[in-house]
Design a protein around this motif. Structure first.
Motif, PDB file in Angstrom:
ATOM      1  N   ALA A  70       0.821  -1.206   0.000  1.00 32.12           N
ATOM      2  CA  ALA A  70       0.000   0.000   0.000  1.00 32.12           C
ATOM      3  C   ALA A  70       0.860   1.264   0.000  1.00 32.12           C
ATOM      4  O   ALA A  70       0.470   2.288  -0.557  1.00 32.12           O
ATOM      5  N   ALA A  71       2.037   1.179   0.613  1.00 33.58           N
ATOM      6  CA  ALA A  71       2.925   2.334   0.682  1.00 33.58           C
ATOM      7  C   ALA A  71       3.727   2.524  -0.605  1.00 33.58           C
ATOM      8  O   ALA A  71       4.332   3.571  -0.809  1.00 33.58           O
ATOM      9  N   GLY A  72       3.759   1.498  -1.455  1.00 32.05           N
ATOM     10  CA  GLY A  72       4.513   1.599  -2.690  1.00 32.05           C
ATOM     11  C   GLY A  72       5.775   0.775  -2.729  1.00 32.05           C
ATOM     12  O   GLY A  72       6.588   0.922  -3.653  1.00 32.05           O
ATOM     13  N   ALA A  73       5.958  -0.105  -1.739  1.00 29.76           N
ATOM     14  CA  ALA A  73       7.121  -0.980  -1.707  1.00 29.76           C
ATOM     15  C   ALA A  73       6.758  -2.346  -2.288  1.00 29.76           C
ATOM     16  O   ALA A  73       5.582  -2.670  -2.459  1.00 29.76           O
ATOM     17  N   ARG A  74       7.776  -3.128  -2.588  1.00 33.26           N
ATOM     18  CA  ARG A  74       7.560  -4.530  -2.950  1.00 33.26           C
ATOM     19  C   ARG A  74       7.625  -5.370  -1.691  1.00 33.26           C
ATOM     20  O   ARG A  74       8.382  -5.068  -0.760  1.00 33.26           O
ATOM     21  N   ALA A  75       6.840  -6.418  -1.636  1.00 32.36           N
ATOM     22  CA  ALA A  75       6.882  -7.355  -0.519  1.00 32.36           C
ATOM     23  C   ALA A  75       7.347  -8.704  -1.041  1.00 32.36           C
ATOM     24  O   ALA A  75       6.855  -9.188  -2.064  1.00 32.36           O
ATOM     25  N   LEU A  76       8.302  -9.286  -0.353  1.00 38.32           N
ATOM     26  CA  LEU A  76       8.882 -10.571  -0.759  1.00 38.32           C
ATOM     27  C   LEU A  76       8.799 -11.532   0.411  1.00 38.32           C
ATOM     28  O   LEU A  76       9.235 -11.198   1.519  1.00 38.32           O
ATOM     29  N   PRO A  77       8.242 -12.731   0.222  1.00 38.97           N
ATOM     30  CA  PRO A  77       8.212 -13.700   1.319  1.00 38.97           C
ATOM     31  C   PRO A  77       9.619 -14.096   1.740  1.00 38.97           C
ATOM     32  O   PRO A  77      10.561 -14.049   0.931  1.00 38.97           O
ATOM     33  N   ASP A  78       9.759 -14.469   2.993  1.00 38.06           N
ATOM     34  CA  ASP A  78      11.049 -14.957   3.480  1.00 38.06           C
ATOM     35  C   ASP A  78      11.522 -16.134   2.639  1.00 38.06           C
ATOM     36  O   ASP A  78      10.718 -16.901   2.101  1.00 38.06           O
ATOM     37  N   GLY A  79      12.824 -16.286   2.546  1.00 42.04           N
ATOM     38  CA  GLY A  79      13.407 -17.407   1.824  1.00 42.04           C
ATOM     39  C   GLY A  79      13.434 -18.661   2.677  1.00 42.04           C
ATOM     40  O   GLY A  79      12.905 -18.694   3.800  1.00 42.04           O
ATOM     41  N   PRO A  80      14.094 -19.708   2.191  1.00 42.34           N
ATOM     42  CA  PRO A  80      14.118 -20.985   2.911  1.00 42.34           C
ATOM     43  C   PRO A  80      14.953 -20.956   4.187  1.00 42.34           C
ATOM     44  O   PRO A  80      14.747 -21.781   5.077  1.00 42.34           O
ATOM     45  N   ASP A  81      15.906 -20.016   4.276  1.00 44.18           N
ATOM     46  CA  ASP A  81      16.762 -19.944   5.458  1.00 44.18           C
ATOM     47  C   ASP A  81      16.192 -18.959   6.460  1.00 44.18           C
ATOM     48  O   ASP A  81      15.658 -17.908   6.089  1.00 44.18           O
ATOM     49  N   ALA A  82      16.307 -19.304   7.742  1.00 50.64           N
ATOM     50  CA  ALA A  82      15.740 -18.472   8.798  1.00 50.64           C
ATOM     51  C   ALA A  82      16.751 -17.434   9.272  1.00 50.64           C
ATOM     52  O   ALA A  82      17.954 -17.592   9.120  1.00 50.64           O
ATOM     53  N   GLY A  83      16.220 -16.364   9.845  1.00 52.92           N
ATOM     54  CA  GLY A  83      17.073 -15.372  10.481  1.00 52.92           C
ATOM     55  C   GLY A  83      17.166 -14.065   9.716  1.00 52.92           C
ATOM     56  O   GLY A  83      16.866 -13.988   8.524  1.00 52.92           O
ATOM     57  N   LEU A  84      17.598 -13.028  10.437  1.00 58.43           N
ATOM     58  CA  LEU A  84      17.651 -11.687   9.879  1.00 58.43           C
ATOM     59  C   LEU A  84      18.645 -11.584   8.719  1.00 58.43           C
ATOM     60  O   LEU A  84      18.349 -10.999   7.675  1.00 58.43           O
ATOM     61  N   ASN A  85      19.824 -12.140   8.889  1.00 61.17           N
ATOM     62  CA  ASN A  85      20.820 -12.037   7.831  1.00 61.17           C
ATOM     63  C   ASN A  85      20.409 -12.798   6.580  1.00 61.17           C
ATOM     64  O   ASN A  85      20.655 -12.339   5.460  1.00 61.17           O
ATOM     65  N   ALA A  86      19.754 -13.926   6.758  1.00 60.64           N
ATOM     66  CA  ALA A  86      19.235 -14.668   5.603  1.00 60.64           C
ATOM     67  C   ALA A  86      18.173 -13.847   4.880  1.00 60.64           C
ATOM     68  O   ALA A  86      18.105 -13.842   3.647  1.00 60.64           O
ATOM     69  N   ALA A  87      17.348 -13.133   5.642  1.00 65.19           N
ATOM     70  CA  ALA A  87      16.318 -12.283   5.031  1.00 65.19           C
ATOM     71  C   ALA A  87      16.956 -11.148   4.236  1.00 65.19           C
ATOM     72  O   ALA A  87      16.501 -10.813   3.135  1.00 65.19           O
ATOM     73  N   PHE A  88      18.013 -10.555   4.780  1.00 67.39           N
ATOM     74  CA  PHE A  88      18.717  -9.502   4.032  1.00 67.39           C
ATOM     75  C   PHE A  88      19.307 -10.055   2.733  1.00 67.39           C
ATOM     76  O   PHE A  88      19.201  -9.432   1.673  1.00 67.39           O
ATOM     77  N   ARG A  89      19.936 -11.215   2.807  1.00 68.53           N
ATOM     78  CA  ARG A  89      20.531 -11.799   1.600  1.00 68.53           C
ATOM     79  C   ARG A  89      19.460 -12.143   0.574  1.00 68.53           C
ATOM     80  O   ARG A  89      19.630 -11.909  -0.629  1.00 68.53           O
ATOM     81  N   HIS A  90      18.349 -12.676   1.055  1.00 64.62           N
ATOM     82  CA  HIS A  90      17.245 -13.049   0.166  1.00 64.62           C
ATOM     83  C   HIS A  90      16.679 -11.816  -0.518  1.00 64.62           C
ATOM     84  O   HIS A  90      16.419 -11.814  -1.725  1.00 64.62           O
ATOM     85  N   GLY A  91      16.514 -10.743   0.242  1.00 63.48           N
ATOM     86  CA  GLY A  91      15.997  -9.513  -0.335  1.00 63.48           C
ATOM     87  C   GLY A  91      16.961  -8.902  -1.338  1.00 63.48           C
ATOM     88  O   GLY A  91      16.559  -8.456  -2.415  1.00 63.48           O
ATOM     89  N   ALA A  92      18.238  -8.891  -0.994  1.00 67.03           N
ATOM     90  CA  ALA A  92      19.238  -8.316  -1.893  1.00 67.03           C
ATOM     91  C   ALA A  92      19.271  -9.061  -3.221  1.00 67.03           C
ATOM     92  O   ALA A  92      19.458  -8.450  -4.284  1.00 67.03           O
ATOM     93  N   ALA A  93      19.053 -10.377  -3.183  1.00 66.95           N
ATOM     94  CA  ALA A  93      19.057 -11.173  -4.412  1.00 66.95           C
ATOM     95  C   ALA A  93      17.873 -10.832  -5.307  1.00 66.95           C
ATOM     96  O   ALA A  93      17.913 -11.090  -6.518  1.00 66.95           O
ATOM     97  N   GLY A  94      16.827 -10.239  -4.733  1.00 63.57           N
ATOM     98  CA  GLY A  94      15.636  -9.921  -5.505  1.00 63.57           C
ATOM     99  C   GLY A  94      15.531  -8.474  -5.931  1.00 63.57           C
ATOM    100  O   GLY A  94      14.516  -8.059  -6.477  1.00 63.57           O
ATOM    101  N   THR A  95      16.587  -7.680  -5.691  1.00 64.74           N
ATOM    102  CA  THR A  95      16.529  -6.264  -6.038  1.00 64.74           C
ATOM    103  C   THR A  95      16.850  -6.038  -7.510  1.00 64.74           C
ATOM    104  O   THR A  95      17.441  -6.886  -8.183  1.00 64.74           O
ATOM    105  N   ILE A  96      16.472  -4.862  -7.986  1.00 65.42           N
ATOM    106  CA  ILE A  96      16.699  -4.474  -9.377  1.00 65.42           C
ATOM    107  C   ILE A  96      17.858  -3.486  -9.486  1.00 65.42           C
ATOM    108  O   ILE A  96      18.699  -3.599 -10.371  1.00 65.42           O
TER     109      ILE A  96
END
Length: 215
Positions: A70-96
């Motif tokens: 709603a704010a204008g961001a993309r939302a990406l589900p968490d990846g297969p690995d748990a934890g904050l750093n895994a979420a950062f890596r997963h998000g970075a892999a999906g950036t443009i």
């Protein structure tokens, strides 16, 4: 002068599990509402930053994902690995965008201009080097940046400032109090309020104050 456009990755836990040390900080305010407000105000500032091309929220919480979209961001589900750093890596892999920043979701006083200043400082530093911004106490990290072609390699967690430095990232120094003021405790929230909270968090703080009768 043109400047690189950034992708900013902001992971957010399930609201029931997020910011556990803040539970009960605002009497009468559901904890999940406070956690959502912190993330929403952080994201609001990110999206208002002129250097940011896209914001990507990594979350499995449906309310957070809906608010992000709603704010204008993309939302990406968490990846297969748990934890904050895994979420950062997963998000970075999906950036443009080529330049990538990892940002914590608990910066309710964040000012877009301060974020822009830190991102510009990261761009103007040594090439091919990751940079980070320590939090207000100096032991944690609120922002980690990586130039195009360089892995983000996040090391968030206890003692992350030392961990990021040990991994080869260089600290950024600047007058960015709202960028450094993450909120983990009630005292942190009070400190953020002195800087000026974003609208959703400010509304909850106001709602938690006891009503006083006039006269």
């Amino acid at each position: 002068m043109s400047q690189p456009r950034w992708a900013v990755v902001v992971p957010v836990k399930h609201l029931t599990a997020a910011k556990s040390r803040l539970r009960g900080a605002l009497p009468g305010v559901p904890h999940e509402e406070l956690a959502l407000a912190l993330a929403a105000d952080t994201l609001r500032a990110v999206l208002a930053c002129p250097a940011v091309a896209e914001a990507l929220v990594v979350t499995d919480d449906t309310r957070v994902a809906a608010a992000a979209r709603a704010a204008g961001a993309r939302a990406l589900p968490d990846g297969p690995d748990a934890g904050l750093n895994a979420a950062f890596r997963h998000g970075a892999a999906g950036t443009i965008a080529g330049w990538v920043a990892a940002l914590t979701a608990d910066l309710p006083a964040l000012r877009p201009a301060e974020l822009a200043g830190a991102l510009l400082a990261a761009q103007n530093g040594r090439p091919a080097v990751r940079r980070f911004v320590p939090d207000a106490p100096g032991s944690g990290t609120t922002l980690l940046t990586a130039p195009p072609g360089v892995p983000l390699d996040p090391h968030f967690g206890v003692g992350s400032a030392v961990a990021h430095a040990a991994s080869g990232a260089l600290p950024l120094s600047g007058d960015w109090p709202s960028l450094r003021r993450d909120v983990d405790t009630a005292a942190d929230l009070t400190a953020a309020a002195r800087l000026g909270l974003g609208p959703r968090t400010a509304a909850l703080v106001a709602a938690s104050r006891p009503a006083h009768s006039a006269g």
